[in-house]
Design a protein around this motif. Structure first.
Motif, short mmCIF file in Angstrom:
data_model
loop_
_atom_site.label_atom_id
_atom_site.label_comp_id
_atom_site.label_asym_id
_atom_site.label_seq_id
_atom_site.Cartn_x
_atom_site.Cartn_y
_atom_site.Cartn_z
N GLU A 3 -10.88 37.09 -18.88
CA GLU A 3 -10.84 36.22 -17.72
C GLU A 3 -11.87 35.11 -17.84
O GLU A 3 -13.01 35.33 -18.24
CB GLU A 3 -11.12 37.03 -16.44
CG GLU A 3 -10.00 37.98 -16.07
CD GLU A 3 -10.21 38.63 -14.71
OE1 GLU A 3 -11.18 38.24 -14.01
OE2 GLU A 3 -9.42 39.51 -14.34
N ARG A 4 -11.45 33.90 -17.49
CA ARG A 4 -12.34 32.75 -17.44
C ARG A 4 -12.08 32.03 -16.12
O ARG A 4 -11.06 32.27 -15.47
CB ARG A 4 -12.10 31.81 -18.62
CG ARG A 4 -12.38 32.43 -19.99
CD ARG A 4 -12.13 31.42 -21.10
NE ARG A 4 -12.50 31.94 -22.41
CZ ARG A 4 -11.69 32.62 -23.19
NH1 ARG A 4 -10.46 32.89 -22.80
NH2 ARG A 4 -12.09 33.07 -24.37
N THR A 5 -12.98 31.14 -15.76
CA THR A 5 -12.83 30.38 -14.52
C THR A 5 -12.92 28.90 -14.82
O THR A 5 -13.77 28.46 -15.61
CB THR A 5 -13.92 30.76 -13.50
OG1 THR A 5 -13.80 32.16 -13.21
CG2 THR A 5 -13.77 29.98 -12.21
N ASP A 7 -12.96 24.92 -13.02
CA ASP A 7 -13.08 24.05 -11.86
C ASP A 7 -11.90 23.09 -11.90
O ASP A 7 -11.77 22.29 -12.83
CB ASP A 7 -14.40 23.28 -11.92
CG ASP A 7 -14.62 22.36 -10.72
OD1 ASP A 7 -13.67 22.17 -9.93
OD2 ASP A 7 -15.72 21.80 -10.60
N SER A 13 -11.85 26.65 -7.68
CA SER A 13 -11.93 27.19 -9.03
C SER A 13 -10.85 28.26 -9.18
O SER A 13 -10.63 29.06 -8.26
CB SER A 13 -13.31 27.81 -9.29
OG SER A 13 -14.32 26.82 -9.30
N THR A 15 -9.26 31.40 -11.60
CA THR A 15 -9.49 32.36 -12.68
C THR A 15 -8.21 32.51 -13.50
O THR A 15 -7.11 32.64 -12.93
CB THR A 15 -9.91 33.72 -12.10
OG1 THR A 15 -11.17 33.57 -11.45
CG2 THR A 15 -10.04 34.78 -13.19
N TYR A 16 -8.36 32.49 -14.81
CA TYR A 16 -7.18 32.51 -15.68
C TYR A 16 -7.44 33.36 -16.92
O TYR A 16 -8.58 33.70 -17.24
CB TYR A 16 -6.80 31.08 -16.10
CG TYR A 16 -7.80 30.42 -17.03
CD1 TYR A 16 -7.63 30.46 -18.41
CD2 TYR A 16 -8.93 29.78 -16.54
CE1 TYR A 16 -8.55 29.88 -19.28
CE2 TYR A 16 -9.85 29.19 -17.40
CZ TYR A 16 -9.65 29.24 -18.75
OH TYR A 16 -10.57 28.67 -19.60
N PHE A 58 -2.73 32.96 -14.21
CA PHE A 58 -3.91 32.69 -13.40
C PHE A 58 -3.71 33.14 -11.96
O PHE A 58 -2.58 33.38 -11.51
CB PHE A 58 -4.24 31.19 -13.45
CG PHE A 58 -3.23 30.29 -12.76
CD1 PHE A 58 -3.46 29.82 -11.47
CD2 PHE A 58 -2.07 29.91 -13.40
CE1 PHE A 58 -2.55 29.00 -10.84
CE2 PHE A 58 -1.14 29.07 -12.77
CZ PHE A 58 -1.39 28.62 -11.49
N ARG A 61 -5.23 29.86 -5.69
CA ARG A 61 -6.27 29.88 -4.69
C ARG A 61 -5.97 30.96 -3.65
O ARG A 61 -4.82 31.29 -3.36
CB ARG A 61 -6.40 28.53 -3.98
CG ARG A 61 -5.17 28.12 -3.16
CD ARG A 61 -5.47 27.02 -2.17
NE ARG A 61 -5.75 25.73 -2.78
CZ ARG A 61 -6.13 24.66 -2.09
NH1 ARG A 61 -6.25 24.75 -0.76
NH2 ARG A 61 -6.34 23.50 -2.69
N ARG A 65 -9.51 36.48 -8.14
CA ARG A 65 -10.88 36.03 -8.34
C ARG A 65 -11.02 34.51 -8.31
O ARG A 65 -12.04 33.97 -8.72
CB ARG A 65 -11.41 36.60 -9.65
CG ARG A 65 -11.58 38.13 -9.56
CD ARG A 65 -12.01 38.77 -10.85
NE ARG A 65 -12.27 40.20 -10.62
CZ ARG A 65 -12.17 41.13 -11.56
NH1 ARG A 65 -11.83 40.80 -12.79
NH2 ARG A 65 -12.41 42.40 -11.27
N SER A 66 -10.00 33.84 -7.81
CA SER A 66 -10.09 32.40 -7.60
C SER A 66 -10.73 32.13 -6.24
O SER A 66 -11.01 33.05 -5.47
CB SER A 66 -8.69 31.76 -7.68
OG SER A 66 -8.20 31.81 -9.01
N THR A 67 -10.98 30.85 -5.96
CA THR A 67 -11.63 30.47 -4.71
C THR A 67 -10.82 30.94 -3.50
O THR A 67 -9.61 30.74 -3.43
CB THR A 67 -11.79 28.94 -4.64
OG1 THR A 67 -12.64 28.52 -5.72
CG2 THR A 67 -12.40 28.51 -3.31
#
Length: 302
Positions: A3-5, A7, A13, A15-16, A58, A61, A65-67
């Protein structure tokens, strides 16, 4: 997958995760209402990556774990009356998030694949940012047209249930929902539903985001006119047993997008049954491959 995030702009942001050769043509999977990135199962993603694609999945929103936004979502009754909080976003905002993710990943364009609400988002990206869409595959989705592709009344009753307060009730609710909207023509994978529901709770036990995402769908209304701007080769996939987005939603999408073609999968409902993966992967990868070959043929000689 790690997992990475990223912007993606405007304070959001996402997460994908990525799978496959980083230098391969990107294929972006857009999840549906309340569904986190793992609603595209890892094995399903692997099969697509094995066809030669850089697969990205991903969290939209307000999920996973995204915004997450923090305003209180409107009730289902208020949504039907067109009453939304002033902070309510719509599908266009979520499409801009998606376009922002592609930019953050350094992808000038990608094959866009969306399921349900994800199909609405992918359609909107293709309409607003045609340069970003190599192809569009819209699965079990619709245009938002009134009385077209609407959920069955029995489905609406399940959607109106109180949000779960524990991991156990979240899993039980997912099993109940997917028994109802799932693919009646394929075996029901209860173990898989339980596993994904438990993983979803562990990653994000909040519930307000689902209501806000539903508000985005309801506020967006009919996008049929906007979809006339889609120029990407478009494949529409729908099951004939869908209780969440009736098959008429797929037919409406084909009518709205010039040149779109419809593939109906007998027995499929509003999920991705494992026994249908070979057909789905063939459809998605085959559609993308035809466009890749066309682009290669049309490229100017060195």
């Amino acid at each position: 997958m790690t997992e990475r995030t990223a912007d993606v702009g405007r304070g959001i942001s996402l997460t994908y995760e990525e799978l496959g050769d980083a230098g391969a043509d990107p294929l972006l999977l857009v999840a549906g209402l309340g569904q986190q990135l793992h609603s595209w199962p890892a094995e399903f993603c692997t099969r697509l990556a094995d066809r030669g694609y850089r697969v990205v999945r991903f969290d939209n929103r307000d999920i996973g774990r995204s915004t997450h936004l923090r305003f209180r979502p409107a009730s289902l009754a208020a949504m039907f009356l067109g009453r939304f909080p002033p902070q309510q976003y719509d599908i266009t905002d979520m499409a801009e998030d998606t376009a922002g993710l592609l930019a953050a990943l350094g992808c000038e364009s990608a094959h866009l694949v969306g399921a349900s609400m994800g199909g609405m988002i992918a359609q909107t990206v293709a309409a607003r940012h045609p340069e970003r869409a190599r192809t569009l595959t819209s699965i079990m989705s619709t245009t938002g047209a009134l009385r077209t592709g609407r959920p069955a009344l029995s489905t609406l009753r399940l959607m109106a249930a109180k949000p779960p307060r524990t991991r156990e009730t979240a899993i039980a609710g997912a099993v109940r929902m997917f028994r109802h909207i799932g693919s009646a023509g394929f075996p029901f994978d209860e173990a898989g539903v339980r596993e994904r529901a438990g993983q979803a709770w562990d990653r994000d036990p909040s519930t307000g985001g689902v209501g806000r995402q539903l508000g985005a769908i309801m506020r967006s209304g009919d996008r049929s006119a906007a979809l006339r701007a889609v120029t990407a080769p478009t494949l529409v996939v729908h099951g004939d047993r869908d209780r969440m987005v009736r098959p008429a939603g797929g037919a409406a999408t084909v009518r709205a997008i010039t040149g779109a073609r419809l593939e109906t999968i007998p027995g499929m409902g509003h999920d991705l049954p494992k026994d249908a993966w070979p057909v789905l992967v063939d459809l998605i990868a085959g559609h993308a491959r035809r466009e890749d070959q066309t682009r290669s043929t049309d490229a100017p000689a060195p």
